[in-house]
Design a protein around this motif. Structure first.
Motif, mmCIF file in Angstrom:
data_model
loop_
_atom_site.group_PDB
_atom_site.id
_atom_site.type_symbol
_atom_site.label_atom_id
_atom_site.label_comp_id
_atom_site.label_asym_id
_atom_site.label_seq_id
_atom_site.Cartn_x
_atom_site.Cartn_y
_atom_site.Cartn_z
ATOM 1 N N GLN A 53 0.843 -1.113 -0.089
ATOM 2 C CA GLN A 53 -0.202 0.122 -0.100
ATOM 3 C C GLN A 53 0.887 1.067 -0.088
ATOM 4 O O GLN A 53 0.831 2.053 -0.724
ATOM 5 C CB GLN A 53 -1.013 -0.109 1.037
ATOM 6 N N THR A 54 1.849 1.394 0.954
ATOM 7 C CA THR A 54 2.671 2.500 0.912
ATOM 8 C C THR A 54 3.966 2.071 2.058
ATOM 9 O O THR A 54 3.730 1.296 2.768
ATOM 10 C CB THR A 54 2.032 3.841 1.429
ATOM 11 N N ILE A 88 4.347 -5.868 -6.008
ATOM 12 C CA ILE A 88 4.361 -4.887 -5.062
ATOM 13 C C ILE A 88 3.263 -4.082 -5.372
ATOM 14 O O ILE A 88 3.154 -3.486 -6.488
ATOM 15 C CB ILE A 88 5.455 -3.977 -4.818
ATOM 16 N N GLN A 89 2.149 -3.892 -4.376
ATOM 17 C CA GLN A 89 1.063 -3.355 -4.620
ATOM 18 C C GLN A 89 0.969 -1.977 -3.884
ATOM 19 O O GLN A 89 1.223 -1.946 -2.738
ATOM 20 C CB GLN A 89 -0.420 -4.260 -4.280
ATOM 21 N N LEU A 90 0.859 -0.921 -4.483
ATOM 22 C CA LEU A 90 0.682 0.446 -3.962
ATOM 23 C C LEU A 90 -0.631 1.040 -4.005
ATOM 24 O O LEU A 90 -1.479 0.786 -5.209
ATOM 25 C CB LEU A 90 1.760 1.397 -4.680
ATOM 26 N N PRO A 92 -1.931 4.600 -3.923
ATOM 27 C CA PRO A 92 -1.781 6.123 -3.731
ATOM 28 C C PRO A 92 -3.067 7.037 -3.454
ATOM 29 O O PRO A 92 -4.247 6.370 -4.055
ATOM 30 C CB PRO A 92 -1.272 6.636 -5.249
ATOM 31 N N PHE A 102 3.734 9.163 -2.357
ATOM 32 C CA PHE A 102 3.553 8.497 -3.368
ATOM 33 C C PHE A 102 4.886 8.431 -4.128
ATOM 34 O O PHE A 102 5.498 7.288 -4.666
ATOM 35 C CB PHE A 102 2.498 8.733 -4.270
ATOM 36 N N ASP A 105 7.381 6.459 -2.524
ATOM 37 C CA ASP A 105 7.102 4.942 -2.747
ATOM 38 C C ASP A 105 7.762 4.276 -4.122
ATOM 39 O O ASP A 105 8.185 3.239 -3.859
ATOM 40 C CB ASP A 105 5.552 4.859 -2.643
ATOM 41 N N CYS A 109 10.412 1.393 -4.545
ATOM 42 C CA CYS A 109 10.091 0.400 -5.378
ATOM 43 C C CYS A 109 11.337 -0.033 -6.331
ATOM 44 O O CYS A 109 11.836 -1.062 -6.646
ATOM 45 C CB CYS A 109 8.754 0.442 -6.131
ATOM 46 N N ALA A 117 4.354 -4.760 -10.418
ATOM 47 C CA ALA A 117 3.847 -3.705 -9.612
ATOM 48 C C ALA A 117 2.234 -3.800 -9.884
ATOM 49 O O ALA A 117 1.884 -3.878 -11.122
ATOM 50 C CB ALA A 117 4.430 -2.577 -9.729
ATOM 51 N N LEU A 119 -0.814 -0.595 -9.047
ATOM 52 C CA LEU A 119 -1.097 0.652 -8.820
ATOM 53 C C LEU A 119 -2.573 0.608 -8.702
ATOM 54 O O LEU A 119 -3.477 0.799 -9.605
ATOM 55 C CB LEU A 119 -0.522 1.580 -9.575
#
Length: 259
Positions: A53-54, A88-90, A92, A102, A105, A109, A117, A119
């Motif tokens: 997430q972050t 990786i899942q972000l 924002p 962000f 972040d 990454c 990834a 988003l």
């Protein structure tokens, strides 16, 4: 654990036959201790996506996450050390986030170098704690016009570093969109972001060149994205002195800038 072992055992014969090449799961950064990674590796799992997430501590705290950014980063590295492909899942736009967080972040990454990834701009869904904050005026989701340029910058950086972005925004099928109360949602979000990222890249190439440009040959695979969603980027290209008469689409996979 039992259902994980049962599922992976059922897939093993298909992997041995070469019908299934990889098996990937998604989980939280605080759900991958060494003993779990060791067990899943032995069972044939090949990839793990972490819903980070972050990496920003302030936003993690406000979002009710029980881990820090440093802990999440260590979890990502641990997944890689066990030989899994890493995703990786972000997210924002979380409470407590701003553009700089962000962007930080994204830089984190790039340092970790995951294989892929996702988003997911933060949305307000009904019957959630975030919906209560939003209703009380204590949270304001990011606007679409704010998130698209940020995502485009991130996607361009990921592409330059060979990190595949495999998803942008949540899928809106099966009536899911009826649960969205607020936030930067659009059915063509991915195309809008990729088109703008391409525009940023073209602009970079022009800034590096000292020669006047007579036109560009663009791979046909990019034809649907070049001018943006519903042609929204035509004015941005016109500001670069790139009008439709200077753009040709061809079957080669490379861009050709004609001086």
């Amino acid at each position: 654990q039992a259902w994980q072992e049962e599922l992976l055992a059922a897939l093993l014969p298909w992997r041995e036959k070469g019908i299934i090449a990889a098996v990937r799961c998604s989980t939280r950064p605080d759900a991958v201790p060494d003993e779990t990674l060791h067990r899943l590796k032995a069972l044939g799992l090949t990839g793990i996506e972490l819903g980070v997430q972050t990496f920003g501590d302030a936003a993690l705290t406000r979002s009710g996450r029980d881990y820090t950014g440093g802990f999440a980063r260590a979890a990502c590295v641990r997944v890689q050390e066990y030989g899994f492909t890493l995703g990786i899942q972000l997210l924002p736009g979380l409470p407590g986030m701003d553009e700089a967080m962000f962007q930080a972040d994204v830089e984190t990454c790039l340092e970790i170098r995951p294989d892929l990834a996702r988003l997911y701009p933060c949305l307000v869904l009904k019957d959630t704690p975030l919906a209560e904050l939003w209703s009380a005026g204590k949270y304001q989701p990011w606007k679409l016009e704010r998130i698209v340029p940020l995502l485009a910058e991130a996607v361009l950086k990921f592409q330059k570093n060979r990190i595949r972005v495999i998803r942008m925004g949540l899928p809106l099928g099966d009536g899911f969109d009826r649960d969205i109360l607020a936030g930067p949602v659009h059915p063509a979000l991915g195309d809008m972001v990729r088109g703008l990222a391409l525009h940023y890249w073209v602009r970079e190439q022009l800034e590096r060149s000292s020669r006047p440009l007579s036109g560009i040959r663009v791979p046909r695979a990019w034809q649907g994205l070049f001018w943006g969603h519903k042609g929204e980027l035509k004015s941005a290209y016109a500001a670069l002195h790139l009008t439709p008469d200077k753009i040709a689409f061809w079957n080669w996979p490379l861009f050709c800038f004609k001086g």
